[in-house]
Write a protein that holds these residues in place. Structure first.
Motif, PDB file in Angstrom:
ATOM      1  N   LYS A  99      33.892  37.034  37.358  1.00  5.12           N
ATOM      2  CA  LYS A  99      33.498  38.345  37.787  1.00  5.12           C
ATOM      3  C   LYS A  99      33.936  39.681  38.149  1.00  5.12           C
ATOM      4  O   LYS A  99      33.297  39.963  38.885  1.00  5.12           O
ATOM      5  CB  LYS A  99      31.617  37.327  38.898  1.00  5.12           C
ATOM      6  CG  LYS A  99      31.472  35.944  38.009  1.00  5.12           C
ATOM      7  CD  LYS A  99      30.612  35.919  38.891  1.00  5.12           C
ATOM      8  CE  LYS A  99      29.569  34.916  38.407  1.00  5.12           C
ATOM      9  NZ  LYS A  99      29.542  34.384  37.149  1.00  5.12           N
ATOM     10  N   GLY A 100      34.730  39.153  38.052  1.00  8.14           N
ATOM     11  CA  GLY A 100      35.774  41.061  39.092  1.00  8.14           C
ATOM     12  C   GLY A 100      35.514  41.988  38.010  1.00  8.14           C
ATOM     13  O   GLY A 100      35.790  41.874  36.909  1.00  8.14           O
ATOM     14  N   PRO A 101      36.499  43.287  38.520  1.00 12.03           N
ATOM     15  CA  PRO A 101      36.130  44.202  37.712  1.00 12.03           C
ATOM     16  C   PRO A 101      37.021  44.382  36.722  1.00 12.03           C
ATOM     17  O   PRO A 101      38.387  43.844  36.753  1.00 12.03           O
ATOM     18  CB  PRO A 101      36.761  45.839  38.628  1.00 12.03           C
ATOM     19  CG  PRO A 101      36.323  45.091  40.068  1.00 12.03           C
ATOM     20  CD  PRO A 101      36.514  43.077  40.516  1.00 12.03           C
ATOM     21  N   LEU A 102      37.008  44.844  35.285  1.00  7.84           N
ATOM     22  CA  LEU A 102      37.572  44.215  34.196  1.00  7.84           C
ATOM     23  C   LEU A 102      37.337  45.433  33.467  1.00  7.84           C
ATOM     24  O   LEU A 102      36.935  46.643  33.263  1.00  7.84           O
ATOM     25  CB  LEU A 102      36.561  43.557  32.985  1.00  7.84           C
ATOM     26  CG  LEU A 102      36.809  42.132  33.439  1.00  7.84           C
ATOM     27  CD1 LEU A 102      36.252  41.345  31.978  1.00  7.84           C
ATOM     28  CD2 LEU A 102      38.000  41.518  33.669  1.00  7.84           C
ATOM     29  N   VAL A 103      39.151  45.867  33.248  1.00 11.65           N
ATOM     30  CA  VAL A 103      39.338  47.079  32.208  1.00 11.65           C
ATOM     31  C   VAL A 103      39.300  46.652  31.124  1.00 11.65           C
ATOM     32  O   VAL A 103      40.759  45.974  30.838  1.00 11.65           O
ATOM     33  CB  VAL A 103      40.263  48.045  32.856  1.00 11.65           C
ATOM     34  CG1 VAL A 103      40.701  49.474  31.902  1.00 11.65           C
ATOM     35  CG2 VAL A 103      39.842  48.993  34.410  1.00 11.65           C
TER      36      VAL A 103
END
Length: 193
Positions: A99-103
């Motif tokens: 659920k963390g930040p994805l790029v």
């Protein structure tokens, strides 16, 4: 025969261990990025190699601030399929419940392009981890050093090598790695370049 097999397994472990520790330092700071490099994936879901790389990427996230780590999936589409980056992100979210930040960097077709295309996302990062099989990750770290030495000074070790993981195929991965790393200088392969 058994001794030769054991020696080959030990050699595969040692070479992969050494590559996982080459061209990394002890950079510090709160901002962390984990760059996960894709592998050819012509099917509609993440293949075995990409699934392993995603798991290694997720386990490489620092324990001090796991939700603040930026995970970057890098890899374009092969054979008019979905981009490797998207397949890896889908796997991370749906199977690993990440659920963390994805790029997503979904234009790259080579390791050199992976690095070139993720550089803009790494400008404000203090610690950079590159995740792949150890030889491939070393190649990517060497490419970052060639393209942006200032960012390469921020490289730290990822958790993409574990003793006993892939043991049976590590000698083959080591042989293939030796072939793929032939374009690096001896210093780059040893971590001193």
């Amino acid at each position: 025969m058994a001794l030769a097999g054991a020696a080959a397994l030990a050699w595969g472990e040692w070479v992969n261990w050494r590559w996982s520790r080459a061209l990394v330092g002890n950079a510090e700071g709160p901002a962390e990025a984990v760059v996960v490099l894709g592998f050819r994936n012509p099917q509609a879901s993440a293949n075995l190699v990409n699934r392993w790389r995603v798991r290694a990427g997720v386990r490489s996230i620092g324990a001090d601030d796991p939700r603040g780590t930026r995970v970057i999936f890098s890899g374009g589409a092969t054979d008019n399929a979905i981009a490797e980056a998207q397949l890896m992100a889908d796997y991370a979210k749906s199977v690993l419940a990440f659920k963390g930040p994805l790029v997503l960097e979904d234009r790259s077709g080579t390791t050199w392009e992976n690095i070139t295309n993720v550089i803009p996302v790494l400008e404000d990062i203090d610690r950079i981890k590159i995740v792949s099989q150890p030889a491939h990750a070393l190649k990517a770290r060497a490419y970052l050093r060639r393209q942006r030495p200032d960012l390469a000074d921020r490289l730290v070790r990822a958790d993409d090598y574990r003793p006993g993981e892939w043991t049976i195929v590590k000698p083959l991965l080591a042989l293939y790695g030796l072939w793929t790393l032939r374009g690096l200088t001896a210093g780059e392969r040893r971590g001193t370049g």
